[in-house]
Scaffold this motif. Structure first.
Motif, short mmCIF file in Angstrom:
data_model
loop_
_atom_site.label_atom_id
_atom_site.label_comp_id
_atom_site.label_asym_id
_atom_site.label_seq_id
_atom_site.Cartn_x
_atom_site.Cartn_y
_atom_site.Cartn_z
N TYR A 425 19.23 42.07 19.54
CA TYR A 425 19.39 41.45 20.86
C TYR A 425 19.40 42.49 21.97
O TYR A 425 18.76 42.32 23.02
N VAL A 426 20.13 43.56 21.77
CA VAL A 426 20.25 44.56 22.83
C VAL A 426 18.95 45.34 23.01
O VAL A 426 18.57 45.69 24.13
N ALA A 429 16.63 43.04 24.95
CA ALA A 429 17.05 43.01 26.36
C ALA A 429 16.64 44.31 27.06
O ALA A 429 16.19 44.30 28.22
N GLU A 457 24.14 44.48 33.09
CA GLU A 457 24.39 43.72 31.86
C GLU A 457 23.77 44.40 30.65
O GLU A 457 24.37 44.44 29.57
N VAL A 458 22.58 44.97 30.81
CA VAL A 458 21.95 45.68 29.70
C VAL A 458 22.74 46.94 29.35
O VAL A 458 22.99 47.22 28.17
N ALA A 461 25.79 45.89 27.49
CA ALA A 461 25.47 45.43 26.13
C ALA A 461 25.18 46.61 25.21
O ALA A 461 25.43 46.55 24.00
N LYS A 484 27.92 39.03 23.66
CA LYS A 484 27.09 37.84 23.87
C LYS A 484 27.02 37.47 25.35
O LYS A 484 25.98 37.03 25.85
N ASN A 486 27.17 39.56 27.88
CA ASN A 486 26.24 40.50 28.52
C ASN A 486 24.80 40.10 28.27
O ASN A 486 23.97 40.10 29.19
N ILE A 487 24.49 39.76 27.02
CA ILE A 487 23.12 39.39 26.67
C ILE A 487 22.72 38.08 27.37
O ILE A 487 21.61 37.96 27.91
N SER A 491 19.79 37.41 30.11
CA SER A 491 18.75 36.40 29.86
C SER A 491 18.61 35.47 31.06
O SER A 491 17.49 35.06 31.42
#
Length: 529
Positions: A425-426, A429, A457-458, A461, A484, A486-487, A491
């Motif tokens: 996920y990170v 992102a 946020e990235v 994360a 979650k 942050n991701i 998004s």
């Protein structure tokens, strides 16, 4: 001046853990930060002033992560810290009433209350709620070197194939150091000393002159160093590398380490976990989760048979242990100097700040004794890395071996069965953020605010704090929830830019909620031309 140098590097990092509740009580997750302020960071500044007052000559290096500095400078966090101290002082008075028939326990309780009140008074009056300007005082007087580190203490080898991600973490870390301490710094500290091929080229492109790496990075190199970890070397890009003494901190916090001496305070046993829940209700407030109160009555040993803690015995033992540690390092440096053609040697002792008061209650007193011994005996000089760069371009060259000081030397604990679900996920992102920075190179106004929020946020994360908390079982639900969040927030930024629509109310709310790095610029994720 001695030809033997002892370089202490105190590594202080902090995840972006902060929650403000409406009922005024400090949530359990905030305790992780406030415990470190109360037991390590504020007492450490107190110690620096004591040394200065006593005209003790010293030089110490510190790594203060940008997130830690941001939290220490937030007014809302400063006020919450005062509340944290007040609740413990009030709880201490209830403990006095409960233990009024036990004189020995009463003394421990009263000593703890006195210490908390002194910390509160110093924080509000002497420090005006701000510790960072006082650390900067010692930086400006050349007693402390603050070494920059990654923006959110991300484990950078996980992004070795994404140079834009490396640059974003490094650039933000360097800029934060300039914001808080007035200089970008000569060196850079890789979180967990994580090293991968070509990292030196990235650092050198920013004018960085040195880094510190794990022992393995030097000793496992294809071109081993003649002087081992007792002299700096350089990479093919002329980045100076200092190797750490692997016995620190292992020799301090291991099962048979210094901090486990039976006379030292047991940091794992707190009355907050022993008392009946009804006796803790006022202290815990709306939280049902037990937490440390700071009132610890016992010395190390089996819980059932552990004796009461005796501060005088612990202080006497600290002096013995500090002297033994100091003499051991002096002897080691003397042997190393004998093998060096220049008859000189240096030794880097890098350890987490948590040893100084959190993991080891007497740790800060132990460290202060070592600093005073060095000034008194003059067997070695205390120093910091940037003073040892004069021969930067004539040092022997090596290719550091990819390694870390986490896990068993390769940070496997930051990517194992407990936390490996996070990486996909990170990284996705991160890839999207790099793409956004290229697609929107010159935005202003609302779109720039969106992109800056996405950048934060990235970065959050990417923080290795979440993976570490999951692996160690420290509030794992909270760590997963924050990651979650942050991701998901990124998004939403990504979707808003794709659809060219955004809720200004949501954007304003998120900017306030994750109000870190107010000066951030999303272009740090741009591909370097």
């Amino acid at each position: 001046m001695s030809n033997k140098k002892l370089l202490f590097v105190i590594v202080a990092e902090q995840g972006y853990i902060h929650t403000v509740t409406e009922d005024g009580f400090c949530p359990p997750q905030n305790e992780l930060f406030f415990n470190s302020v109360c037991n390590t960071y504020q007492p450490l500044v107190d110690m620096l002033y004591r040394l200065e007052k006593d005209k003790v000559q010293f030089k110490i290096a510190m790594v203060l992560s940008p997130v830690l500095c941001e939290l220490l400078e937030k007014p809302v966090i400063q006020d919450l810290y005062i509340d944290y101290l007040n609740r413990r002082i009030d709880f201490g008075h209830s403990c006095l009433e409960r233990n009024k028939k036990n004189k020995e326990t009463l003394k421990i309780i009263q000593d703890t209350i006195n210490s908390l009140e002194e910390k509160k008074n110093a924080f509000t009056q002497k420090y005006s709620k701000r510790l960072i300007p006082h650390i900067r005082h010692f930086v400006e007087n050349e007693m402390i070197e603050v070494i920059p580190t990654a923006a959110t203490y991300a484990y950078l080898p996980h992004y070795a194939d994404l140079p834009e991600a490396l640059c974003a973490q490094i650039e933000t870390g360097l800029y934060a150091n300039r914001v808080f301490f007035g200089e970008s710094g000569e060196g850079f500290y890789f979180p967990y000393m994580g090293w991968s091929a070509n990292f030196d080229k990235v650092l050198r492109s920013y004018g960085i002159n040195y880094t510190l790496l794990d022992t393995r990075a030097l000793l496992f190199s294809e071109t081993p160093t003649k002087n081992g970890i007792f002299a700096p070397v350089r990479t093919t890009s002329s980045l100076v590398v200092f190797g750490r003494d692997h016995t620190v901190p292992e020799g301090i916090v291991a099962e048979d380490g210094l901090s486990r001496n039976p006379v030292y305070r047991n940091e794992l046993r707190d009355v907050g976990f022993d008392l009946d829940s009804s006796e803790l209700q006022q202290f815990l407030g709306s939280s049902s989760m037990r937490m440390q109160t700071g009132f610890k009555f016992w010395a190390n040993g089996d819980d059932e048979d552990a004796p009461l803690y005796k501060a005088d015995k612990a202080e006497a033992q600290v002096k013995i242990d500090a002297k033994a540690f100091y003499e051991e390092k002096v002897a080691l440096l003397e042997k190393a100097a004998e093998q060096n053609e220049k008859n000189e040697a240096l030794l880097v002792c890098a350890f987490p700040a948590s040893i100084l008061g959190q993991d080891w209650h007497e740790g800060l007193l132990w460290f202060e004794n070592i600093v005073r011994l060095a000034d008194e005996k003059k067997d070695v000089d205390l120093s910091y890395p940037k003073l040892h760069l004069a021969d930067q371009f004539s040092l022997p060259k090596i290719t550091p071996y990819p390694s870390s000081n986490a896990g068993t030397g390769y940070a496997e604990n930051l990517l194992d069965a407990s936390n490996n679900w996070m990486i996909r996920y990170v990284r996705k992102a991160t890839e999207r953020m790099i793409s956004l920075a290229d697609r929107f190179p010159g935005e202003t106004g609302l779109k720039a605010r969106l992109l800056n929020l996405g950048t934060k946020e990235v970065l959050l994360a990417q923080s290795s704090t979440w993976a570490k908390m999951l692996q160690e079982g420290v509030m794992p639900e909270y760590a997963a929830q924050e990651f979650k969040k942050n991701i998901l927030s990124f998004s939403m930024v990504f979707d808003a830019l794709a659809s060219n629509t955004v809720s200004t109310e949501w954007l304003t709310k998120m900017e306030k909620e994750d109000g870190i790095f107010s000066w951030i610029n999303y272009r740090i994720f741009s591909r370097k031309k």
